[in-house]
Motif scaffolding. Structure first.
Motif, mmCIF file in Angstrom:
data_model
loop_
_atom_site.group_PDB
_atom_site.id
_atom_site.type_symbol
_atom_site.label_atom_id
_atom_site.label_comp_id
_atom_site.label_asym_id
_atom_site.label_seq_id
_atom_site.Cartn_x
_atom_site.Cartn_y
_atom_site.Cartn_z
ATOM 1 N N GLN A 78 50.266 35.934 39.160
ATOM 2 C CA GLN A 78 48.977 35.320 38.845
ATOM 3 C C GLN A 78 47.850 36.348 38.882
ATOM 4 O O GLN A 78 46.971 36.344 38.022
ATOM 5 N N GLU A 79 47.884 37.238 39.853
ATOM 6 C CA GLU A 79 46.861 38.281 39.958
ATOM 7 C C GLU A 79 46.924 39.231 38.759
ATOM 8 O O GLU A 79 45.893 39.630 38.229
ATOM 9 N N SER A 80 48.123 39.593 38.336
ATOM 10 C CA SER A 80 48.229 40.490 37.182
ATOM 11 C C SER A 80 47.766 39.812 35.897
ATOM 12 O O SER A 80 47.187 40.459 35.026
ATOM 13 N N LEU A 81 47.985 38.509 35.780
ATOM 14 C CA LEU A 81 47.496 37.780 34.610
ATOM 15 C C LEU A 81 45.972 37.723 34.607
ATOM 16 O O LEU A 81 45.336 37.865 33.564
ATOM 17 N N LEU A 82 45.385 37.523 35.781
ATOM 18 C CA LEU A 82 43.917 37.458 35.878
ATOM 19 C C LEU A 82 43.287 38.813 35.586
ATOM 20 O O LEU A 82 42.257 38.888 34.925
ATOM 21 N N SER A 83 43.902 39.877 36.080
ATOM 22 C CA SER A 83 43.325 41.211 35.861
ATOM 23 C C SER A 83 43.543 41.691 34.421
ATOM 24 O O SER A 83 42.822 42.565 33.958
ATOM 25 N N ALA A 84 44.480 41.088 33.697
ATOM 26 C CA ALA A 84 44.721 41.454 32.305
ATOM 27 C C ALA A 84 43.705 40.799 31.373
ATOM 28 O O ALA A 84 43.571 41.208 30.224
ATOM 29 N N LYS A 85 43.001 39.778 31.866
ATOM 30 C CA LYS A 85 42.021 39.058 31.022
ATOM 31 C C LYS A 85 40.739 39.812 30.875
ATOM 32 O O LYS A 85 40.228 40.506 31.631
#
Length: 172
Positions: A165-172
């Motif tokens: 979830q953190e990697s998805l948020l930081s990819a946005k």
């Protein structure tokens, strides 16, 4: 006590030792393999995950994610959907596989190996109807700081779910 067998399941002869072993009478090869399970990590969009309080042993009273054992020849994805429907009373939409984790489960006085498969899932939270035989309560916990769960595989899966979830948020 770990899973063991004293007699061959095929011919009933005594075994020389615990699995893995070969029956001296019929040459049947006996192994103790991990039992597959399928579990759900349901997120609420606010950084929290759904946790259920176990109503049955082992680990009654502790928090867990929805899920359970796969039936014979049942794919873990199908088991995850079935278990969600049985435990939560709603239809489940599976997302990505979070991971697979080797753990243990105490059953009938034996410590069995399990292979737990965890999936992200979405569902109609307002329609949840807990099965009282399975769960006595439900709540939402912060995915970044989950409590100790009933099984170590759940602890590991929640750490990985948070990382995803953190990697998805930081990819946005």
């Amino acid at each position: 006590m770990t899973a063991a067998a004293g007699f061959c399941p095929r011919c009933g002869s005594g075994l020389a030792g615990p699995p893995p072993t070969v029956c001296p009478a019929c040459a049947y090869q006996l192994y103790v393999n991990a039992r597959p399970t399928a579990s759900l990590v349901v997120l609420d969009g606010q950084g929290r995950f759904l946790a259920l309080r176990r109503a049955m042993e082992p680990m009654a009273g502790l928090w867990e994610t929805p899920g359970g054992f796969c039936d014979g020849f049942e794919h873990p994805r199908d088991a995850a959907v079935r278990e969600g429907r049985e435990e939560l009373g709603v239809e489940v939409r599976l997302g990505d596989l979070i991971g697979m984790y080797v753990g243990t489960y105490e059953f009938q006085g034996e410590l069995l190996p399990v292979l737990d498969c965890f999936y992200f899932a979405t569902l109609d939270v307002a329609a949840i109807r807990l099965d009282p035989a399975e769960s006595s309560d439900m709540t939402w916990f912060d995915l970044a700081a989950p409590p100790k769960m009933a099984f170590s595989t759940m602890d590991a899966a929640l750490v990985d779910a948070y990382r995803v979830q953190e990697s998805l948020l930081s990819a946005k």
